[in-house]
Design a protein around this motif. Structure first.
Motif, PDB file in Angstrom:
ATOM      1  N   ARG A   1      -4.060 -10.977  -1.746  1.00 25.31           N
ATOM      2  CA  ARG A   1      -5.134 -10.861  -0.761  1.00 25.31           C
ATOM      3  C   ARG A   1      -5.808  -9.507  -0.934  1.00 25.31           C
ATOM      4  NH1 ARG A   1      -5.359  -9.046   4.932  1.00 25.31           N
ATOM      5  NH2 ARG A   1      -3.172  -8.405   4.705  1.00 25.31           N
ATOM      6  N   VAL A   2      -7.134  -9.499  -0.767  1.00 26.12           N
ATOM      7  CA  VAL A   2      -7.884  -8.248  -0.757  1.00 26.12           C
ATOM      8  C   VAL A   2      -8.852  -8.319   0.418  1.00 26.12           C
ATOM      9  CG1 VAL A   2      -9.544  -9.204  -2.418  1.00 26.12           C
ATOM     10  CG2 VAL A   2      -9.434  -6.731  -2.044  1.00 26.12           C
ATOM     11  N   GLY A   3      -8.903  -7.260   1.200  1.00 20.96           N
ATOM     12  CA  GLY A   3      -9.778  -7.217   2.364  1.00 20.96           C
ATOM     13  C   GLY A   3     -10.397  -5.844   2.531  1.00 20.96           C
TER      14      GLY A   3
ATOM     15  N   THR B   1      -7.486  -3.178   2.111  1.00 20.65           N
ATOM     16  CA  THR B   1      -6.144  -3.758   2.145  1.00 20.65           C
ATOM     17  C   THR B   1      -5.929  -4.596   0.889  1.00 20.65           C
ATOM     18  OG1 THR B   1      -6.169  -3.855   4.565  1.00 20.65           O
ATOM     19  CG2 THR B   1      -4.536  -5.198   3.424  1.00 20.65           C
ATOM     20  N   LEU B   2      -4.853  -4.292   0.170  1.00 23.26           N
ATOM     21  CA  LEU B   2      -4.460  -5.041  -1.027  1.00 23.26           C
ATOM     22  C   LEU B   2      -3.016  -5.499  -0.836  1.00 23.26           C
ATOM     23  CD1 LEU B   2      -5.818  -2.611  -3.783  1.00 23.26           C
ATOM     24  CD2 LEU B   2      -6.880  -4.764  -3.047  1.00 23.26           C
ATOM     25  N   SER B   3      -2.762  -6.768  -1.070  1.00 26.91           N
ATOM     26  CA  SER B   3      -1.389  -7.251  -0.946  1.00 26.91           C
ATOM     27  C   SER B   3      -1.103  -8.276  -2.026  1.00 26.91           C
ATOM     28  CB  SER B   3      -1.143  -7.859   0.438  1.00 26.91           C
ATOM     29  OG  SER B   3      -1.957  -8.987   0.637  1.00 26.91           O
ATOM     30  N   GLY B   4       0.151  -8.313  -2.433  1.00 27.88           N
ATOM     31  CA  GLY B   4       0.605  -9.281  -3.430  1.00 27.88           C
ATOM     32  C   GLY B   4       1.967  -9.812  -3.044  1.00 27.88           C
ATOM     33  N   ARG B   5       2.217 -11.059  -3.384  1.00 27.97           N
ATOM     34  CA  ARG B   5       3.488 -11.688  -3.034  1.00 27.97           C
ATOM     35  C   ARG B   5       3.903 -12.629  -4.159  1.00 27.97           C
ATOM     36  NH1 ARG B   5       6.494 -13.371   1.613  1.00 27.97           N
ATOM     37  NH2 ARG B   5       7.525 -15.364   1.203  1.00 27.97           N
ATOM     38  N   TYR B   6       5.203 -12.647  -4.442  1.00 32.38           N
ATOM     39  CA  TYR B   6       5.740 -13.582  -5.437  1.00 32.38           C
ATOM     40  C   TYR B   6       6.845 -14.392  -4.769  1.00 32.38           C
ATOM     41  CZ  TYR B   6       6.263 -15.419 -10.106  1.00 32.38           C
ATOM     42  OH  TYR B   6       6.244 -16.263 -11.205  1.00 32.38           O
ATOM     43  N   ASP B   7       6.754 -15.721  -4.928  1.00 29.21           N
ATOM     44  CA  ASP B   7       7.722 -16.634  -4.315  1.00 29.21           C
ATOM     45  C   ASP B   7       8.492 -17.407  -5.360  1.00 29.21           C
ATOM     46  OD1 ASP B   7       7.439 -16.899  -1.195  1.00 29.21           O
ATOM     47  OD2 ASP B   7       5.383 -16.691  -1.941  1.00 29.21           O
ATOM     48  N   TRP B   8       9.773 -17.589  -5.089  1.00 31.25           N
ATOM     49  CA  TRP B   8      10.633 -18.480  -5.866  1.00 31.25           C
ATOM     50  C   TRP B   8      11.177 -19.535  -4.910  1.00 31.25           C
ATOM     51  CZ3 TRP B   8      10.623 -13.201  -6.201  1.00 31.25           C
ATOM     52  CH2 TRP B   8      10.383 -12.630  -7.463  1.00 31.25           C
TER      53      TRP B   8
ATOM     54  N   HIS C   1      -2.840   6.462   3.281  1.00 29.01           N
ATOM     55  CA  HIS C   1      -2.198   5.247   2.779  1.00 29.01           C
ATOM     56  C   HIS C   1      -1.101   4.772   3.739  1.00 29.01           C
ATOM     57  CE1 HIS C   1      -3.971   5.819  -1.267  1.00 29.01           C
ATOM     58  NE2 HIS C   1      -3.746   7.115  -1.033  1.00 29.01           N
ATOM     59  N   THR C   2      -1.037   3.465   3.924  1.00 30.26           N
ATOM     60  CA  THR C   2       0.103   2.831   4.583  1.00 30.26           C
ATOM     61  C   THR C   2       0.646   1.785   3.617  1.00 30.26           C
ATOM     62  OG1 THR C   2      -0.846   3.122   6.798  1.00 30.26           O
ATOM     63  CG2 THR C   2       0.903   1.495   6.564  1.00 30.26           C
ATOM     64  N   LEU C   3       1.855   2.027   3.129  1.00 27.85           N
ATOM     65  CA  LEU C   3       2.489   1.140   2.152  1.00 27.85           C
ATOM     66  C   LEU C   3       3.563   0.310   2.846  1.00 27.85           C
ATOM     67  CD1 LEU C   3       2.916   3.666  -0.808  1.00 27.85           C
ATOM     68  CD2 LEU C   3       1.125   1.924  -0.528  1.00 27.85           C
ATOM     69  N   LEU C   4       3.588  -0.969   2.530  1.00 19.27           N
ATOM     70  CA  LEU C   4       4.570  -1.879   3.123  1.00 19.27           C
ATOM     71  C   LEU C   4       5.184  -2.722   2.017  1.00 19.27           C
ATOM     72  CD1 LEU C   4       5.790  -3.168   5.759  1.00 19.27           C
ATOM     73  CD2 LEU C   4       3.937  -4.853   5.592  1.00 19.27           C
ATOM     74  N   ALA C   5       6.512  -2.779   1.968  1.00 25.61           N
ATOM     75  CA  ALA C   5       7.219  -3.599   0.990  1.00 25.61           C
ATOM     76  C   ALA C   5       8.259  -4.422   1.726  1.00 25.61           C
ATOM     77  CB  ALA C   5       7.866  -2.743  -0.088  1.00 25.61           C
ATOM     78  N   GLY C   6       8.493  -5.632   1.258  1.00 26.21           N
ATOM     79  CA  GLY C   6       9.459  -6.473   1.945  1.00 26.21           C
ATOM     80  C   GLY C   6      10.043  -7.557   1.066  1.00 26.21           C
ATOM     81  N   LEU C   7      11.156  -8.075   1.530  1.00 26.01           N
ATOM     82  CA  LEU C   7      11.839  -9.181   0.873  1.00 26.01           C
ATOM     83  C   LEU C   7      12.268 -10.147   1.965  1.00 26.01           C
ATOM     84  CD1 LEU C   7      13.184 -10.347  -1.759  1.00 26.01           C
ATOM     85  CD2 LEU C   7      15.254  -9.138  -1.053  1.00 26.01           C
ATOM     86  N   ASP C   8      11.835 -11.411   1.863  1.00 24.30           N
ATOM     87  CA  ASP C   8      12.251 -12.382   2.872  1.00 24.30           C
ATOM     88  C   ASP C   8      12.941 -13.572   2.220  1.00 24.30           C
ATOM     89  OD1 ASP C   8      10.207 -14.079   1.914  1.00 24.30           O
ATOM     90  OD2 ASP C   8       8.787 -13.364   3.416  1.00 24.30           O
TER      91      ASP C   8
ATOM     92  N   TYR D   1       7.142  -9.065  -1.470  1.00 21.28           N
ATOM     93  CA  TYR D   1       5.741  -8.732  -1.207  1.00 21.28           C
ATOM     94  C   TYR D   1       5.537  -7.227  -1.090  1.00 21.28           C
ATOM     95  CZ  TYR D   1       7.482  -8.669   3.637  1.00 21.28           C
ATOM     96  OH  TYR D   1       8.200  -8.415   4.785  1.00 21.28           O
ATOM     97  N   LEU D   2       4.290  -6.823  -1.355  1.00 25.92           N
ATOM     98  CA  LEU D   2       3.908  -5.414  -1.316  1.00 25.92           C
ATOM     99  C   LEU D   2       2.472  -5.332  -0.808  1.00 25.92           C
ATOM    100  CD1 LEU D   2       4.576  -2.429  -2.079  1.00 25.92           C
ATOM    101  CD2 LEU D   2       3.545  -2.900  -4.315  1.00 25.92           C
ATOM    102  N   GLN D   3       2.236  -4.388   0.093  1.00 30.36           N
ATOM    103  CA  GLN D   3       0.890  -4.229   0.647  1.00 30.36           C
ATOM    104  C   GLN D   3       0.509  -2.750   0.703  1.00 30.36           C
ATOM    105  OE1 GLN D   3      -0.754  -6.509   4.144  1.00 30.36           O
ATOM    106  NE2 GLN D   3      -0.586  -4.513   5.154  1.00 30.36           N
ATOM    107  N   GLU D   4      -0.737  -2.502   0.357  1.00 28.96           N
ATOM    108  CA  GLU D   4      -1.302  -1.161   0.443  1.00 28.96           C
ATOM    109  C   GLU D   4      -2.531  -1.207   1.345  1.00 28.96           C
ATOM    110  OE1 GLU D   4      -1.847   1.909   0.306  1.00 28.96           O
ATOM    111  OE2 GLU D   4      -3.209   2.606  -1.255  1.00 28.96           O
ATOM    112  N   GLN D   5      -2.559  -0.328   2.316  1.00 27.92           N
ATOM    113  CA  GLN D   5      -3.731  -0.185   3.175  1.00 27.92           C
ATOM    114  C   GLN D   5      -4.234   1.250   3.047  1.00 27.92           C
ATOM    115  OE1 GLN D   5      -3.855  -0.035   7.734  1.00 27.92           O
ATOM    116  NE2 GLN D   5      -4.382  -2.160   7.337  1.00 27.92           N
ATOM    117  N   ALA D   6      -5.416   1.384   2.488  1.00 23.51           N
ATOM    118  CA  ALA D   6      -5.982   2.705   2.221  1.00 23.51           C
ATOM    119  C   ALA D   6      -7.211   2.924   3.106  1.00 23.51           C
ATOM    120  CB  ALA D   6      -6.373   2.832   0.750  1.00 23.51           C
TER     121      ALA D   6
END
Length: 393
Positions: A152-154, A122-129, A53-60, A109-114
């Motif tokens: 996104r799913v790939g 690859t699964l990723s989700g993002r929420y915007d305000w 697993h490669t997990l990525l989390a971020g806030l922009d 946003y949060l992304q998981e690459q398995a």
């Protein structure tokens, strides 16, 4: 990021009854956009049994300020035979009141690459305000707040050494700066994309190629307001479908070749023309259906007296496109040539590693061409030379 524009223009508004002269108007626009962005990420790698697993989390965060003023006036008639407009001043458009807009956007946003055996998921989700504040020409302030989830799913599969087919699905959300003729902020653009393709690295070589097919649907598209051509409106939807191919090859030390071809069908799904004609199924004007680019560079070897020097050249080709959204007139094809000269100062002394000077020249033969889109014609960029000093560390 900061950009300012200040431009004035004349426009033919119609032919006069004499059939020899044309009436004209003038326009004056002044705009300023400034923006800054900040992105923070944290990454973790771990394993659960046979799955890596490669997990990525971020806030922009992004903020922009946008303000503009428009002005319109009259211009003397133009004699289409003698091209004479007399001695009257051409630009007589005073600037109107200022419209100002500011926007803050926060994204989580949060992304998981398995990776399991030959599969990579690859699964990723993002929420915007998004928070927009607009002050129109009368001084009245309005606020528009939007929020959305996108994902996104790939899936990639290692079919053979160097051969990877893949497929993906994604949804999109993008705020659009600016306001319509009434001073209202634009609705964000939304859409979804399906893509599938294959990537191939030829074993034992430095040659890689890729092929991808895609289908994208986007809503709330910005286009010229048919009731006020100085403004835009966010309306309707479009579909972009096609395929693209790319190849990158290192045939010999220092020699790099890049080739790319794209076929694109960009169609209106829901739209009307300036005259109220239904455009559903028509191609968007000004967008070529086929484009090709090729670029070759050569880096002189360390043993050469020209060590550190890179020379390059390329070609860009754009096929016909429609000049209007009614699809009754076409733009001509365009072929342009580019060049590059760069020097790596590490060739003089290793202590200068990362320091590079580069000159890019586009449309080197200064071809004069025009592209018409939605009833407006635009002159293509002339011969352009850009010099850069670059330091990488």
């Amino acid at each position: 990021y900061d950009v300012s524009t200040d431009y004035r223009y004349t426009s033919i508004t119609g032919l006069n009854p004499d059939g020899v002269t044309a009436s004209r108007s003038t326009g004056f626009s002044r705009q300023h956009l400034s923006q800054f962005t900040l992105d923070n990420q944290i990454e973790a790698q771990l394993a659960t049994g046979p799955v890596q697993h490669t997990l990525l989390a971020g806030l922009d965060y992004a903020h922009y300020d946008f303000n503009y003023r428009f002005g319109f006036g009259t211009a003397p008639d133009l004699n289409l035979v003698t091209r004479n407009y007399g001695l009257q001043p051409i630009f007589a458009a005073p600037l109107g009141p200022r419209t100002a807009q500011s926007q803050d956007q926060v994204g989580l946003y949060l992304q998981e690459q398995a990776k399991f055996d030959r599969f990579v998921l690859t699964l990723s989700g993002r929420y915007d305000w998004v928070f927009q504040n607009t002050v129109d020409t009368t001084g009245a302030a309005t606020q528009q707040n939007d929020q959305a989830f996108t994902g996104r799913v790939g899936l990639n599969y290692l079919l053979a050494p160097g051969l990877v087919p893949y497929a993906s699905y994604a949804t999109t959300f993008a705020p659009q700066p600016g306001t319509d003729a009434s001073g209202r902020a634009f609705r964000p653009a939304t859409g979804d994309q399906i893509e599938a393709g294959v990537k191939y690295l030829i074993p034992g070589t430095n040659i890689q190629a890729g092929f991808a097919g895609f289908n994208i649907v986007q809503s709330s598209v910005l286009r010229t307001d048919p009731n006020n051509i100085a403004f835009q409106i966010a309306t309707g939807s479009v579909q972009s479908r096609g395929f693209e191919m790319e190849a990158i090859a290192n045939f010999a030390p220092g020699t790099n070749l890049t080739l790319a071809y794209t076929h694109l069908d960009l169609l209106y799904l829901r739209q009307t023309s300036f005259a109220g004609q239904v455009l559903d199924g028509n191609y968007l004007s000004g967008i070529p259906g086929d484009t090709f680019t090729g670029f070759l560079t050569y880096l002189f070897p360390p043993s050469s007296a020209l060590s550190g020097l890179t020379l390059g050249g390329g070609v860009r080709f754009s096929a016909n496109s429609y000049a209007n959204d009614e699809n009754t007139v076409r733009n001509p094809t365009v072929t342009l040539f580019d060049a590059l000269v760069a020097y790596d100062f590490a060739a003089i002394d290793p202590k200068y590693k990362g320091f590079r000077a580069q000159v890019n020249a586009n449309n080197i033969f200064d071809r004069n061409y025009f592209t018409c889109q939605a009833g407006f014609c635009y002159r293509g960029a002339p011969a352009t030379v850009i010099g850069s000093l670059i330091y990488r560390w």
